[in-house]
Design an enzyme around this catalytic site. Structure first.
Site, PDB file in Angstrom:
ATOM      1  N   GLN A 157       0.779  -1.237   0.000  1.00  0.00           N
ATOM      2  CA  GLN A 157       0.000   0.000   0.000  1.00  0.00           C
ATOM      3  C   GLN A 157       0.818   1.299   0.000  1.00  0.00           C
ATOM      4  O   GLN A 157       0.474   2.239  -0.704  1.00  0.00           O
ATOM      5  CB  GLN A 157      -0.948  -0.008   1.218  1.00  0.00           C
ATOM      6  N   GLU A 160       1.438  -1.751   8.239  1.00  0.00           N
ATOM      7  CA  GLU A 160       0.640  -0.664   8.812  1.00  0.00           C
ATOM      8  C   GLU A 160       0.660  -0.561  10.344  1.00  0.00           C
ATOM      9  O   GLU A 160       1.077   0.437  10.925  1.00  0.00           O
ATOM     10  CB  GLU A 160      -0.813  -0.863   8.331  1.00  0.00           C
ATOM     11  N   ASP A 187       0.541   3.268   6.202  1.00  0.00           N
ATOM     12  CA  ASP A 187       0.752   2.941   4.789  1.00  0.00           C
ATOM     13  C   ASP A 187       0.487   4.124   3.855  1.00  0.00           C
ATOM     14  O   ASP A 187       1.402   4.748   3.339  1.00  0.00           O
ATOM     15  CB  ASP A 187      -0.167   1.785   4.381  1.00  0.00           C
ATOM     16  N   GLY A 220      -7.807  19.228  20.654  1.00  0.00           N
ATOM     17  CA  GLY A 220      -7.291  20.577  20.832  1.00  0.00           C
ATOM     18  C   GLY A 220      -7.921  21.251  22.025  1.00  0.00           C
ATOM     19  O   GLY A 220      -8.244  20.608  23.024  1.00  0.00           O
ATOM     20  N   GLY A 221      -8.115  22.550  21.937  1.00  0.00           N
ATOM     21  CA  GLY A 221      -8.649  23.304  23.057  1.00  0.00           C
ATOM     22  C   GLY A 221     -10.171  23.277  23.131  1.00  0.00           C
ATOM     23  O   GLY A 221     -10.758  23.853  24.044  1.00  0.00           O
TER      24      GLY A 221
HETATM   25  N1  COA Z   1      11.680  -9.960  -9.585  1.00  0.00           N
HETATM   26  C1  COA Z   1      12.396 -10.716  -8.730  1.00  0.00           C
HETATM   27  N2  COA Z   1      12.418 -10.535  -7.430  1.00  0.00           N
HETATM   28  C2  COA Z   1      11.656  -9.523  -6.941  1.00  0.00           C
HETATM   29  C3  COA Z   1      10.892  -8.697  -7.762  1.00  0.00           C
HETATM   30  C4  COA Z   1      10.922  -8.947  -9.153  1.00  0.00           C
HETATM   31  N3  COA Z   1      10.211  -8.227 -10.027  1.00  0.00           N
HETATM   32  N4  COA Z   1      10.253  -7.795  -6.988  1.00  0.00           N
HETATM   33  C5  COA Z   1      10.619  -8.073  -5.731  1.00  0.00           C
HETATM   34  N5  COA Z   1      11.468  -9.102  -5.695  1.00  0.00           N
HETATM   35  C6  COA Z   1      12.073  -9.724  -4.524  1.00  0.00           C
HETATM   36  C7  COA Z   1      12.843  -8.774  -3.659  1.00  0.00           C
HETATM   37  O1  COA Z   1      14.058  -8.455  -4.232  1.00  0.00           O
HETATM   38  C8  COA Z   1      12.951  -9.566  -2.378  1.00  0.00           C
HETATM   39  O2  COA Z   1      13.994 -10.504  -2.509  1.00  0.00           O
HETATM   40  P1  COA Z   1      15.064 -10.818  -1.329  1.00  0.00           P
HETATM   41  O3  COA Z   1      14.284 -10.893  -0.066  1.00  0.00           O
HETATM   42  O4  COA Z   1      15.655 -12.127  -1.736  1.00  0.00           O
HETATM   43  O5  COA Z   1      16.037  -9.718  -1.326  1.00  0.00           O
HETATM   44  C9  COA Z   1      11.665 -10.375  -2.379  1.00  0.00           C
HETATM   45  O6  COA Z   1      11.095 -10.216  -3.667  1.00  0.00           O
HETATM   46  C10 COA Z   1      10.636  -9.968  -1.364  1.00  0.00           C
HETATM   47  O7  COA Z   1      10.530  -8.560  -1.228  1.00  0.00           O
HETATM   48  P2  COA Z   1       9.435  -7.888  -0.306  1.00  0.00           P
HETATM   49  O8  COA Z   1       8.123  -7.905  -0.995  1.00  0.00           O
HETATM   50  O9  COA Z   1       9.918  -6.570   0.112  1.00  0.00           O
HETATM   51  O10 COA Z   1       9.479  -8.832   0.981  1.00  0.00           O
HETATM   52  P3  COA Z   1       8.421  -9.371   2.001  1.00  0.00           P
HETATM   53  O11 COA Z   1       7.188  -9.888   1.375  1.00  0.00           O
HETATM   54  O12 COA Z   1       9.182 -10.325   2.846  1.00  0.00           O
HETATM   55  O13 COA Z   1       8.075  -8.091   2.876  1.00  0.00           O
HETATM   56  C11 COA Z   1       7.141  -5.963   3.442  1.00  0.00           C
HETATM   57  C12 COA Z   1       6.999  -7.246   2.596  1.00  0.00           C
HETATM   58  C13 COA Z   1       6.028  -5.027   3.022  1.00  0.00           C
HETATM   59  C14 COA Z   1       7.019  -6.322   4.919  1.00  0.00           C
HETATM   60  C15 COA Z   1       8.508  -5.330   3.159  1.00  0.00           C
HETATM   61  O14 COA Z   1       8.587  -5.088   1.782  1.00  0.00           O
HETATM   62  C16 COA Z   1       8.778  -4.033   3.893  1.00  0.00           C
HETATM   63  O15 COA Z   1       9.024  -3.999   5.089  1.00  0.00           O
HETATM   64  N6  COA Z   1       8.782  -2.923   3.127  1.00  0.00           N
HETATM   65  C17 COA Z   1       9.108  -1.607   3.647  1.00  0.00           C
HETATM   66  C18 COA Z   1       8.000  -0.989   4.427  1.00  0.00           C
HETATM   67  C19 COA Z   1       6.699  -1.021   3.690  1.00  0.00           C
HETATM   68  O16 COA Z   1       6.562  -0.408   2.655  1.00  0.00           O
HETATM   69  N7  COA Z   1       5.749  -1.775   4.246  1.00  0.00           N
HETATM   70  C20 COA Z   1       4.469  -1.995   3.622  1.00  0.00           C
HETATM   71  C21 COA Z   1       3.632  -0.876   3.783  1.00  0.00           C
HETATM   72  S1  COA Z   1       2.139  -1.093   2.886  1.00  0.00           S
END
Ligand code: COA
Length: 418
Positions: A18, A141, A170, A249-250
């Protein structure tokens, strides 16, 4: 107006869930060409999360990715990374919100991106700031709401810390990032140089909890917070307490019951006692005598028995629906509103008319409702379109980068693209 403000701005949307998508969606609404780069195996996880129609992309995805294009590509493969590098050379903005370190592990560090295209603005969301002791944490979130001071100050004093339904971790972080990216684009137009814009979800939540940091310092100075329900009889400790529905607030306020509250969970209004409007407020709720009564005629006099006052107002509200009550109170200048359910909001003709609730056509789904731009412009109204199917634009994007049909075919056969 034929050209939207961001027409011609190329955005690589390397985001998911998000926070990042909310930022890039708004860039798309304002005219940018936003290319969502997704994994070949399922794409953005929200395509599959909380589906309401078995084979259609979930509303979670469509409501955050409208007006974008989609390239499905394995950016961890050498050829996939080469495509990313070509896109980066041509782009104005790249936004990402992967887990900490993911971009570096993919070989796409900020330093490398900046070297490939010094004009590019790089927007990045993480749960915590780079120097935070928690910078390695993955964050969603509610984790951010807890770390940003919102949860400890939300809810009722006799209950646990409570998260808000509003996506202040988010979407709010995405909006902060949007401000940063647009600012960096203006700077880039002047200097020719792009920069990295980082926003942590903890910081973005805290920015919305500014008044609670105000209260922490007031508490340390005077030992109590007179606008909280704990005043004057309850106990204050050394931390800002949860204040239920108290006005921040106030001007004291509370959620008050209206006719039908016994069966309708949203038969309430928010009622504010505005200091400068006290005589008219008293008149509105059938107690004109309160205007000159020394027990009631100043905010300081009222505060010790503000809940008795609210109780009296609830008696006045008992035979009025929330809409009838607001119609009366508006005549007396009382700041108030009905508590609206999501159903009422979805059906609200005024929100539809001004483009805040929008009906969108979506391939594979039909129409659905989304929240349009809350920002209104005098020269244009964002036209909200459907979200792309996974990889819908893969061929045209690769062809635009100079890949011929045979190469694209091979890349697809080797699962490099979808
Ligand atoms: N092709 C190949 N690999 C891809 C890709 C693509 N097109 N897009 C993403 N990936 C990979 C990433 O490189 C990552 O690989 P790695 O872990 O081996 O380095 C993997 O996919 C997973 O990435 P991600 O989606 O970030 O990991 P997750 O599912 O474990 O975590 C979150 C999800 C949201 C918790 C994490 O991304 C996060 O903390 N983000 C920052 C804060 C944030 O934005 N939170 C969400 C708010 S809505």
């Amino acid at each position: 107006m034929t050209q939207l403000p961001l027409t011609g701005t190329k955005v690589i949307d390397f985001t998911g869930v998000q926070a990042g998508p909310a930022c890039t969606q708004m860039l798309a609404w304002f005219g940018a060409d936003v290319l969502k780069v997704e994994r070949t195996n399922g794409g953005d996880v929200t395509r599959n999360q909380l589906r309401d129609i078995p084979d259609a992309d979930a509303l979670y995805f469509t409501m955050l990715n409208s007006n974008k294009r989609s390239l499905a590509i394995n950016t961890k493969s050498p050829e996939g990374r080469e495509v990313m590098e070509k896109l980066i050379r041509e782009a104005d903005v790249l936004v990402e919100n992967f887990a900490p370190g993911a971009m570096d592990r993919m070989g796409l560090s900020w330093e490398h991106i900046h070297e490939l295209n010094p004009r590019l603005v790089f927007g990045s969301v993480k749960g915590f700031a780079e120097d935070s002791p928690w910078s390695d944490l993955k964050v969603y979130e509610n984790v951010a709401q807890c770390a940003g001071g919102a949860a400890s100050t939300t809810g009722f004093w006799d209950g646990p810390p409570t998260v808000s339904a509003a996506a202040i971790g988010d979407s709010n972080t995405g909006m902060h990032l949007l401000i940063g990216v647009l600012t960096a684009l203006i700077a880039r137009d002047r200097t020719g140089r792009g920069q990295k814009v980082s926003v942590s979800m903890q910081d973005a939540v805290l920015n919305l909890c500014r008044v609670k940091l105000r209260d922490q310092q007031r508490l340390e100075h005077v030992g109590y917070l007179e606008e909280y329900p704990q005043y004057p009889d309850g106990k204050f400790t050394d931390v800002v307490p949860r204040g239920g529905n108290a006005g921040g607030g106030g001007q004291p306020g509370w959620v008050l019951k209206c006719k039908g509250w016994e069966t309708d969970p949203n038969a309430y209004i928010y009622f504010t006692v505005q200091e400068q409007n006290w005589p008219r407020t008293a008149e509105a709720v059938g107690h004109p005598e309160w205007a000159d009564d020394p027990e009631y005629d100043t905010a300081a006099a009222r505060q010790p028995h503000i809940f008795e006052i609210f109780g009296e107002i609830e008696k006045w509200l008992a035979d009025k629906t929330k809409y009838e009550a607001v119609d009366i109170l508006r005549e007396f200048g009382v700041p108030c509103a009905p508590v609206l359910s999501m159903k009422e909001i979805a059906d609200d003709p005024a929100l539809r008319a001004d483009g805040t609730v929008v009906e969108v056509d979506q391939k594979g789904r039909g129409t659905y409702l989304t929240v349009g731009s809350p920002v209104k412009f005098s020269d244009f109204t964002p036209d909200i379109k459907g979200a792309p199917m996974l990889g819908e634009n893969t061929d045209e994007v690769l062809a635009g980068l100079g890949y011929d049909a045979d190469t694209i075919h091979r890349m697809r056969a080797e699962n490099i693209v979808l």
